[in-house]
Design a protein around this motif. Structure first.
Motif, PDB file in Angstrom:
ATOM      1  N   ALA A  40       1.541  37.670  47.088  1.00  8.70           N
ATOM      2  CA  ALA A  40       2.651  37.418  48.002  1.00  8.70           C
ATOM      3  C   ALA A  40       2.686  35.963  48.434  1.00  8.70           C
ATOM      4  CB  ALA A  40       2.545  38.330  49.213  1.00  8.70           C
ATOM      5  N   SER A  41       1.541  35.312  48.548  1.00  7.93           N
ATOM      6  CA  SER A  41       1.504  33.927  49.001  1.00  7.93           C
ATOM      7  C   SER A  41       1.684  32.917  47.869  1.00  7.93           C
ATOM      8  CB  SER A  41       0.196  33.659  49.752  1.00  7.93           C
ATOM      9  OG  SER A  41      -0.890  33.759  48.846  1.00  7.93           O
ATOM     10  N   ASP A  42       1.556  33.352  46.576  1.00  8.73           N
ATOM     11  CA  ASP A  42       1.648  32.430  45.427  1.00  8.73           C
ATOM     12  C   ASP A  42       3.077  32.402  44.914  1.00  8.73           C
ATOM     13  OD1 ASP A  42       0.960  30.672  43.475  1.00  8.73           O
ATOM     14  OD2 ASP A  42       0.049  32.177  42.152  1.00  8.73           O
ATOM     15  N   ASP A  43       3.891  31.480  45.379  1.00  9.97           N
ATOM     16  CA  ASP A  43       5.285  31.390  44.931  1.00  9.97           C
ATOM     17  C   ASP A  43       5.572  30.063  44.251  1.00  9.97           C
ATOM     18  OD1 ASP A  43       5.036  29.873  47.173  1.00  9.97           O
ATOM     19  OD2 ASP A  43       6.758  30.733  48.220  1.00  9.97           O
ATOM     20  N   ARG A  44       4.598  29.563  43.499  1.00 10.63           N
ATOM     21  CA  ARG A  44       4.771  28.296  42.797  1.00 10.63           C
ATOM     22  C   ARG A  44       5.780  28.407  41.663  1.00 10.63           C
ATOM     23  NH1 ARG A  44      -0.661  26.383  40.613  1.00 10.63           N
ATOM     24  NH2 ARG A  44      -0.786  28.567  40.134  1.00 10.63           N
ATOM     25  N   GLY A  45       5.919  29.532  40.977  1.00  9.59           N
ATOM     26  CA  GLY A  45       6.833  29.699  39.854  1.00  9.59           C
ATOM     27  C   GLY A  45       6.264  29.083  38.585  1.00  9.59           C
ATOM     28  N   ILE A  46       7.146  28.821  37.638  1.00  8.78           N
ATOM     29  CA  ILE A  46       6.749  28.254  36.356  1.00  8.78           C
ATOM     30  C   ILE A  46       6.960  26.759  36.417  1.00  8.78           C
ATOM     31  CG2 ILE A  46       7.274  28.168  33.901  1.00  8.78           C
ATOM     32  CD1 ILE A  46       8.254  31.023  34.108  1.00  8.78           C
ATOM     33  N   GLY A  47       5.961  26.030  36.001  1.00  4.41           N
ATOM     34  CA  GLY A  47       6.046  24.582  36.018  1.00  4.41           C
ATOM     35  C   GLY A  47       6.789  24.048  34.792  1.00  4.41           C
ATOM     36  N   ALA A  48       7.132  22.780  34.811  1.00  8.78           N
ATOM     37  CA  ALA A  48       7.864  22.136  33.720  1.00  8.78           C
ATOM     38  C   ALA A  48       7.045  22.119  32.432  1.00  8.78           C
ATOM     39  CB  ALA A  48       8.260  20.725  34.121  1.00  8.78           C
ATOM     40  N   VAL A  49       5.772  21.921  32.551  1.00  6.23           N
ATOM     41  CA  VAL A  49       4.910  21.875  31.369  1.00  6.23           C
ATOM     42  C   VAL A  49       4.898  23.237  30.685  1.00  6.23           C
ATOM     43  CG1 VAL A  49       2.536  21.557  30.571  1.00  6.23           C
ATOM     44  CG2 VAL A  49       3.489  20.020  32.296  1.00  6.23           C
ATOM     45  N   GLU A  50       4.749  24.320  31.474  1.00  5.50           N
ATOM     46  CA  GLU A  50       4.761  25.665  30.898  1.00  5.50           C
ATOM     47  C   GLU A  50       6.104  25.960  30.236  1.00  5.50           C
ATOM     48  OE1 GLU A  50       1.792  25.999  34.312  1.00  5.50           O
ATOM     49  OE2 GLU A  50       3.803  25.219  34.163  1.00  5.50           O
ATOM     50  N   LEU A  51       7.165  25.521  30.877  1.00  9.46           N
ATOM     51  CA  LEU A  51       8.503  25.750  30.331  1.00  9.46           C
ATOM     52  C   LEU A  51       8.695  25.018  29.005  1.00  9.46           C
ATOM     53  CD1 LEU A  51      11.131  27.188  30.948  1.00  9.46           C
ATOM     54  CD2 LEU A  51      11.930  25.100  32.063  1.00  9.46           C
ATOM     55  N   VAL A  52       8.254  23.785  28.896  1.00  6.80           N
ATOM     56  CA  VAL A  52       8.360  22.998  27.663  1.00  6.80           C
ATOM     57  C   VAL A  52       7.517  23.638  26.560  1.00  6.80           C
ATOM     58  CG1 VAL A  52       7.788  20.777  26.597  1.00  6.80           C
ATOM     59  CG2 VAL A  52       8.960  20.829  28.795  1.00  6.80           C
ATOM     60  N   ILE A  53       6.303  24.063  26.884  1.00  6.33           N
ATOM     61  CA  ILE A  53       5.448  24.702  25.878  1.00  6.33           C
ATOM     62  C   ILE A  53       6.081  26.003  25.386  1.00  6.33           C
ATOM     63  CG2 ILE A  53       3.223  25.867  25.549  1.00  6.33           C
ATOM     64  CD1 ILE A  53       1.985  23.700  27.379  1.00  6.33           C
ATOM     65  N   ALA A  54       6.613  26.796  26.298  1.00  5.60           N
ATOM     66  CA  ALA A  54       7.259  28.059  25.904  1.00  5.60           C
ATOM     67  C   ALA A  54       8.483  27.790  25.017  1.00  5.60           C
ATOM     68  CB  ALA A  54       7.659  28.855  27.141  1.00  5.60           C
ATOM     69  N   ALA A  55       9.257  26.777  25.362  1.00  9.15           N
ATOM     70  CA  ALA A  55      10.445  26.440  24.558  1.00  9.15           C
ATOM     71  C   ALA A  55      10.046  25.969  23.167  1.00  9.15           C
ATOM     72  CB  ALA A  55      11.271  25.373  25.262  1.00  9.15           C
ATOM     73  N   MET A  56       8.978  25.165  23.074  1.00  6.05           N
ATOM     74  CA  MET A  56       8.516  24.696  21.771  1.00  6.05           C
ATOM     75  C   MET A  56       8.030  25.866  20.919  1.00  6.05           C
ATOM     76  SD  MET A  56       6.614  21.107  22.735  1.00  6.05           S
ATOM     77  CE  MET A  56       5.635  21.149  21.278  1.00  6.05           C
ATOM     78  N   LEU A  57       7.275  26.766  21.504  1.00  4.60           N
ATOM     79  CA  LEU A  57       6.799  27.933  20.758  1.00  4.60           C
ATOM     80  C   LEU A  57       7.968  28.805  20.283  1.00  4.60           C
ATOM     81  CD1 LEU A  57       3.629  28.946  22.813  1.00  4.60           C
ATOM     82  CD2 LEU A  57       3.722  27.943  20.526  1.00  4.60           C
ATOM     83  N   MET A  58       8.940  29.004  21.153  1.00  4.53           N
ATOM     84  CA  MET A  58      10.124  29.786  20.768  1.00  4.53           C
ATOM     85  C   MET A  58      10.901  29.080  19.643  1.00  4.53           C
ATOM     86  SD  MET A  58      10.303  32.601  22.429  1.00  4.53           S
ATOM     87  CE  MET A  58      11.990  33.102  22.513  1.00  4.53           C
ATOM     88  N   GLY A  59      10.978  27.763  19.706  1.00  4.00           N
ATOM     89  CA  GLY A  59      11.651  27.004  18.655  1.00  4.00           C
ATOM     90  C   GLY A  59      10.955  27.134  17.317  1.00  4.00           C
TER      91      GLY A  59
END
Length: 192
Positions: free
Chosen positions: A13-32
């Motif tokens: 409940a206290s951890d609301d950091r979300g997904i960071g930019a680095v994780e998003l870029v890595i996920a997009a590269m893997l999907m690509g």
């Protein structure tokens, strides 16, 4: 145990950091990468299907031509004067009376369809006209011979005992499959 579950709930409940930019870029590269591999496999599969279809269509066409032409030539009493590499005219004595009657001459013609392909038609002198094939890429298919002369032309073709057929075919020239050539020799069994 209950205390451990409560601690996990509080942390979640206290951890609301979300997904960071680095994780998003890595996920997009893997999907690509996965997408590119999938598309390459799909394109390769489609090309293979098109090539197989091209070859199967051409082979089926040539097989049909070969079967019908072989049947006509085996039944023929002779080749008519003036047969060429792109036109073959034969007398088939259908009623076995040894006289040329109406409806007993069959002509095979190779005609230009467009710049790359030719059609082959079977005509009889009773007015029947049938397109037998349309995947040929060469206009010359017929040569004539007998036991003494390996290549008869002009008026001498009436002495032919053997017709050699060589067909080069491709259902879709220049696209998927390469041109293929097939050939066979047919002896006129009923030659007078």
């Amino acid at each position: 145990m209950r205390r451990w579950v409560d601690d996990l709930r509080k942390r979640a409940a206290s951890d609301d950091r979300g997904i960071g930019a680095v994780e998003l870029v890595i996920a997009a590269m893997l999907m690509g990468i996965v997408g590119a591999v999938a598309i390459a496999g799909l394109i390769s599969g489609l090309r293979l299907v098109e090539q197989s279809d091209d070859e199967a269509t051409g082979l089926s066409d040539v097989r049909t031509i070969g079967e019908r032409l072989s049947r006509d030539l085996r039944a023929a009493r002779g080749i008519d004067d003036g047969a060429t590499g792109s036109e073959l005219s034969a007398w088939i004595d259908a009623d076995s009376n040894y006289r040329r009657d109406a409806g007993e001459t069959v002509t095979w013609k190779i005609l230009a369809l467009d710049d790359d392909q030719y059609v082959i038609e079977r005509l009889d002198d009773a007015g029947g006209r049938t397109r037998v094939g349309s995947t040929l890429v060469d206009q010359i298919a017929f040569t004539y011979s007998n036991s003494t002369t390996p290549s008869l032309t002009g008026a001498a073709v009436v002495d032919a005992q053997v017709v050699t057929v060589q067909m080069t075919y491709d259902a879709r020239p220049g696209q998927f499959a390469k041109e293929r050539t097939t050939g066979y020799r047919i002896r006129l069994r009923n030659k007078e």
